[in-house]
Enzyme design. Structure first.
Site: not given
Length: 380
Positions: A71, A150, A178, A200, A236, A324
Site C-alpha cells: 500500500t 489479486n 501477486q 507477506h 528508522t 483489503c
C-alpha cells in the site's frame, strides 16, 4: 480437516524467516543509521537485504526502497511520480481491476484535477491493449498496471504492454505483489520505472515491502523526517522485517518451477473434482494466462456471505476477494469490470493455495462444496 486456502490474502511466515528475524531482534538490534559498532552491524544486515532484493529482480541495490508494504509502495510510486511530473502533463492511466491501494490513489488524484483513464478488461481480466495504445498522449505522465490480479490470478501481457510503454515518455508503475514467487521478473528487461512488492504474500512478515525505482525515475517523496533510504523514505528501517523479507524472497524462488506445476495441477484437480461431483460453477478469469495459486469461482446456487460462513464452519478458510475489502458488502470491482454484473460478483469465491497445499485438501474443499450444493438443492 483444517484447510487454509486464502494465501492470496496473506501467507504463513516460513520457519526459516522467523528464525532469521529472531536472530536480528536478539543480537543485531542496533539502529542502522548509528555510527557506532552496533549501528554498523545493523547496517551490514540492511545492506545485505537490499542486495538480495536487487539481485532477485536484476535491479541495482540503490534502486530498492524499503517500505511498510505494498500500500505504501503503491502510494509512493503513483503520487510521487504524478506530483513530480504534473508540470509536464496531468493525464494518468490505470485499469479498472487494480488493487484499491492503486485505484483509490487515482481517484484521489482525479479529485485534485488529474485526468484519469481507466482501462477496460475482457471477461478473462485481460487489459485492452488497443485502448491503452490509443489512450497514451503527449500529456500522459504515468501508467500503472498490475502484473497479476489479486482476485482472479490473470497475468497481464506484460511484454505487449512493455512494447507500448517503450514508445511513450510516460512512466510505468507495476504492482507485482501477486507475481513474486510465481513469475520471473527482470526489472531491467522491462521498461518498468517503479514496482511494488510486499513480504507477506510470499512467506514473509506483514508490515514490510519494497518499491523498486529505476535510478533516473523522478519521484516527489511523501515521507519526510530523516535521511533513511538515501533520503527517499524517512523513518528508522524495520531491520528484522526487512531481513525477513529478503529471506522469504530467496526461499520463494527456490524450486519455483516445480511449485508452479504443483499449483496448476491443484487448480485443475479442483475444477475437475467439482465437475465430477456435478457442482454448478464457472471459472472467473482464464485457465491459460494465469498463475496456479488463485482460483475464483462463480457459484450461482449460493451467495458469498453464506458460502464463506459454511466453509468456515467446515474449517475451510477462503475469501470473496481482496482482503483489503473484507467486512464490506460491496461487490468485487474486478468482477464488475469483467462481466458488468453485480449478481455474479455476489456469488463468487476466491480460493488461493501455496506449495504446501495438498491434493487431499483440494478434494476436501470440493467435497464440502458438494455437500453445501446438495443441501441448498434439496431446500429449493
Amino acid at each position: 480437516m483444517e484447510v487454509y486456502a486464502d494465501h492470496a490474502a496473506t501467507t504463513p511466515v516460513k520457519q526459516a524467516v522467523i528464525e532469521k528475524m529472531m536472530e536480528i531482534y536478539a543480537t543485531h538490534f542496533g539502529n542502522p543509521s548509528s555510527i557506532h559498532s552496533k549501528g554498523r552491524d545493523a547496517r551490514r544486515y540492511l545492506d545485505e537485504a537490499r542486495r538480495t532484493v536487487a539481485k532477485t529482480f536484476n535491479a541495482k541495490p540503490n534502486e530498492v526502497i524499503f517500505t511498510s508494504g505494498a500500500t505504501e509502495s503503491n502510494n509512493l510510486a503513483i503520487k510521487g511520480i504524478a506530483y513530480d511530473q504534473m508540470n509536464k502533463g496531468q493525464h494518468i492511466i490505470t485499469t479498472k481491476i487494480e488493487h484499491h491501494s492503486v485505484l483509490h490513489v487515482f481517484e484521489q488524484l482525479e479529485k485534485e484535477g488529474f485526468d484519469v483513464t481507466y482501462l477496460n478488461v475482457d471477461k478473462s481480466g485481460m487489459v485492452d491493449l488497443e485502448q491503452l495504445r490509443r489512450a497514451i498522449t503527449e500529456e500522459t505522465i504515468l501508467v500503472s498496471i498490475m502484473f497479476v490480479n489479486n482476485e482472479i490470478g490473470t497475468v497481464q501481457p506484460m511484454y505487449d504492454i512493455d512494447e507500448i510503454m517503450a514508445q511513450s515518455n510516460a512512466y510505468f508503475h507495476v504492482d507485482a505483489v501477486q507475481a513474486v514467487g510465481h513469475l520471473d521478473i527482470d526489472f531491467q528487461e522491462f521498461h518498468i520505472d517503479a514496482m511494488s512488492i510486499t513480504a507477506h504474500k510470499f512467506g514473509g512478515p506483514k508490515g514490510v515491502g519494497a518499491l523498486l525505482l529505476k535510478t533516473q525515475t523522478p519521484l516527489k517523496f511523501q515521507q519526510l523526517g530523516g535521511e533513511q533510504e538515501a533520503k527517499r523514505r524517512a523513518g528508522t528501517e524495520n531491520l528484522a522485517q526487512i531481513v525477513g523479507l529478503a529471506e522469504a524472497l530467496q526461499i520463494s524462488n527456490q524450486h519455483r518451477d516445480e511449485h508452479n506445476i504443483h499449483l496448476m495441477n491443484l487448480k485443475n484437480l479442483f475444477l475437475v473434482t467439482l465437475q465430477e461431483r456435478s457442482v454448478p460453477f464457472e471459472l472467473n478469469g482464464s485457465m491459460i494466462d494465469t498463475t496456479g495459486h488463485i482460483v475464483n469461482l462463480y457459484l450461482p446456487f449460493i451467495d458469498v456471505e453464506t458460502m464463506l460462513t459454511l466453509l468456515d464452519l467446515s474449517n475451510i478458510y477462503v475469501s470473496s476477494g481482496s482482503a483489503c475489502t473484507a467486512g464490506t458488502t460491496t461487490p468485487s470491482h474486478v468482477l464488475q469490470a469483467m462481466y458488468g454484473d453485480d449478481d455474479r460478483a455476489k456469488h463468487s469465491i476466491r480460493f488461493s493455495f501455496n506449495e504446501q497445499t495438498t491434493e487431499q485438501e483440494i478434494k476436501y474443499i470440493a467435497m464440502e462444496i458438494h455437500k453445501i450444493y446438495h443441501k441448498f438443492k434439496e431446500e429449493a
